[in-house]
Every structure is written in structure tokens, then in C-alpha cells.
Design a protein around this motif. Structure first.
Motif, short mmCIF file in Angstrom:
data_model
loop_
_atom_site.label_atom_id
_atom_site.label_comp_id
_atom_site.label_asym_id
_atom_site.label_seq_id
_atom_site.Cartn_x
_atom_site.Cartn_y
_atom_site.Cartn_z
N TYR A 69 27.81 -10.93 -34.31
CA TYR A 69 28.12 -12.16 -33.61
C TYR A 69 27.38 -12.43 -32.31
O TYR A 69 27.40 -13.54 -31.84
CB TYR A 69 29.62 -12.17 -33.29
CG TYR A 69 30.44 -12.58 -34.48
CD1 TYR A 69 30.70 -13.91 -34.73
CD2 TYR A 69 30.94 -11.63 -35.34
CE1 TYR A 69 31.45 -14.29 -35.81
CE2 TYR A 69 31.68 -11.99 -36.43
CZ TYR A 69 31.95 -13.32 -36.67
OH TYR A 69 32.68 -13.68 -37.73
N ASP A 99 34.94 -2.43 -39.40
CA ASP A 99 35.99 -2.76 -38.45
C ASP A 99 36.88 -3.88 -38.99
O ASP A 99 38.09 -3.80 -38.95
CB ASP A 99 35.40 -3.15 -37.08
CG ASP A 99 34.29 -4.18 -37.18
OD1 ASP A 99 33.98 -4.66 -38.30
OD2 ASP A 99 33.71 -4.51 -36.13
N THR A 103 34.48 -13.40 -43.00
CA THR A 103 33.97 -14.24 -44.10
C THR A 103 33.64 -13.40 -45.33
O THR A 103 33.60 -13.90 -46.45
CB THR A 103 32.69 -14.98 -43.68
OG1 THR A 103 31.67 -14.01 -43.37
CG2 THR A 103 32.93 -15.88 -42.48
N THR A 106 28.96 -10.08 -44.50
CA THR A 106 28.33 -8.81 -44.14
C THR A 106 28.55 -7.77 -45.24
O THR A 106 27.62 -7.10 -45.67
CB THR A 106 28.90 -8.27 -42.81
OG1 THR A 106 28.84 -9.31 -41.84
CG2 THR A 106 28.14 -7.06 -42.32
P1 5GP Z 1 32.01 -11.24 -41.74
O1 5GP Z 1 30.59 -11.04 -42.21
O2 5GP Z 1 33.02 -10.69 -42.72
O3 5GP Z 1 32.27 -12.67 -41.41
O4 5GP Z 1 32.21 -10.48 -40.37
C1 5GP Z 1 31.48 -9.37 -40.07
C2 5GP Z 1 31.65 -8.87 -38.68
O5 5GP Z 1 31.89 -9.92 -37.75
C3 5GP Z 1 32.81 -7.92 -38.50
O6 5GP Z 1 32.49 -6.64 -38.95
C4 5GP Z 1 32.98 -7.98 -37.01
O7 5GP Z 1 32.08 -7.10 -36.37
C5 5GP Z 1 32.64 -9.41 -36.69
N1 5GP Z 1 33.89 -10.16 -36.54
C6 5GP Z 1 34.57 -10.89 -37.43
N2 5GP Z 1 35.71 -11.38 -36.92
C7 5GP Z 1 35.76 -10.92 -35.65
C8 5GP Z 1 36.72 -11.04 -34.59
O8 5GP Z 1 37.79 -11.65 -34.69
N3 5GP Z 1 36.39 -10.41 -33.43
C9 5GP Z 1 35.26 -9.71 -33.25
N4 5GP Z 1 35.06 -9.15 -32.07
N5 5GP Z 1 34.34 -9.57 -34.22
C10 5GP Z 1 34.59 -10.16 -35.40
#
Ligand code: 5GP
Length: 182
Positions: A69, A99, A103, A106
Motif C-alpha cells: 500500500y 497478515d 481484495t 496479492t
Molecule cells: P490484498 O491484495 O488482499 O488487497 O491486500 C494485500 C495486502 O494489503 C495485505 O497483506 C496488507 O499488507 C495490505 N492491507 C490490506 N488491508 C489492510 C489494512 O486494513 N491495513 C493495512 N495496514 N494493510 C492492509
């Protein structure tokens, strides 16, 4: 740091209990198998360190670092490898340790990446799950705690590189996000 917290969403005690339970299940399910745990940096590192101490079978471990992010609370959906794993996972059982699944983009990317390298199988273990924001479906074999659609920090998770060392999963005061979100 603590003055920026609005609410504790998941306590350290609840996390500890869940991690113990996951460690037990993983130890039982992978008994007699060659298991490689792959931690996703940097957010997964706190959960990873807790989890492996509750796994009672021999394991190998490695880490992958992917872009996430940055300073924003919104996912770009673009995944970039910053550091790949070093070990050979051919014919081994792989467990990705994350962690938080948001979505799912990742994990979908990482699962495909490792599956192309000839492992026996690739499964996912996450400390936190935010199912309401899922864009792609990724099966989660070991889920810790399901949370609502809120941006959280602590237990490895950051905002602008900070707050990873908070022991509980927290929501920050709106004023903190307002000052930094781009
Ligand atoms: P995804 O690809 O599933 O959208 O998210 C991947 C990564 O985004 C997670 O492993 C995490 O590091 C970050 N992320 C997603 N939601 C949050 C959140 O609520 N807080 C933080 N700090 N990081 C998030």
C-alpha cells in the motif's frame, strides 16, 4: 503512537489464542510431510514469528517481499516482487503466511507464482481476513480472525510505515488517515 488509536479491534489475547489453534492444526495436517512456510514481508512477519513457535513438526521457512500500500489505504492491485524466496519448493508443501487478505489480489498472484514452481501444493494461512472487500477468490485453508471493512494497523500492519509494532489490531483516529491519505 498509542495516542493515535481510536479503537482496538482485535486484542493481543484473541490473536494469541487463534495463533495457537492454527499452529496445532498445521502441525497435525502436515505431520510427516515436507512443509515450507513462506512469510510475506513486511506485514506478515509478526504473525509468522508467533505461528512457527506453535508448530511442532520440522519446517523450512523463507520470505518474499511484495509491493503493497505505500502511504495510501487503497490497493492499486499491482503486485511487484521486491525480494523472491531463495529455496527450492519443488515437490514440497507450501504454506503462504499473510497478515491480512483484503481484495485477494496479492495472494492470487503469489499462489500462481509458487504453483508454477512444481510444489506438491500451495495453501494459505492468514492472521486476518476482510472478506467483504474480496475481488478475486482465493481459498484460505487457515484463517485467523475475520474483521469488518476497516483499515487496520498493528500486529505487523502499517500505515505509512508506522504502527507495525502495536501488539493489538487497531483502527487509527480519522485525523491520522486524513493527514496522509493520497
Ligand atoms: P490484498 O491484495 O488482499 O488487497 O491486500 C494485500 C495486502 O494489503 C495485505 O497483506 C496488507 O499488507 C495490505 N492491507 C490490506 N488491508 C489492510 C489494512 O486494513 N491495513 C493495512 N495496514 N494493510 C492492509
Amino acid at each position: 503512537m498509542f495516542e493515535d488509536i481510536q479503537e482496538v479491534l482485535v486484542t493481543r489475547e484473541a490473536l494469541e489464542e487463534k495463533v495457537k489453534e492454527l499452529g496445532k492444526r498445521i502441525s497435525k495436517d502436515y505431520e510427516g510431510k515436507e512443509l515450507v512456510l513462506i512469510g510475506v514481508l513486511k506485514g506478515g512477519v509478526v504473525f509468522f514469528a508467533d505461528l512457527i513457535r506453535h508448530i511442532t513438526i520440522p519446517i523450512e521457512m523463507d520470505f518474499i517481499s511484495v509491493s503493497s500500500y505505500g502511504n495510501s489505504t487503497k490497493s492499486s492491485g499491482v503486485v511487484r516482487i521486491i525480494k523472491d524466496i531463495d529455496i527450492d519448493i519443488t515437490n514440497k508443501h507450501v504454506l503462504i503466511v499473510e497478515d491480512l487478505v483484503d481484495t485477494g489480489l496479492t495472494l492470487r498472484y503469489l499462489k500462481d507464482l509458487f504453483e508454477d514452481r512444481g510444489p506438491k501444493d500451495v495453501k494459505v494461512c492468514t492472521a486476518l481476513d476482510k472478506p467483504s472487500r474480496r475481488k478475486v477468490d482465493v481459498p484460505i485453508a487457515y484463517n485467523g480472525i475475520t474483521i469488518p471493512d476497516k483499515f487496520v494497523v498493528g500486529y505487523g500492519l502499517d500505515f505509512g510505515g508506522k504502527y507495525r509494532n502495536l501488539p493489538d489490531v487497531c483502527v487509527l483516529k480519522e485525523s491520522v488517515y486524513d493527514n496522509k491519505v493520497d
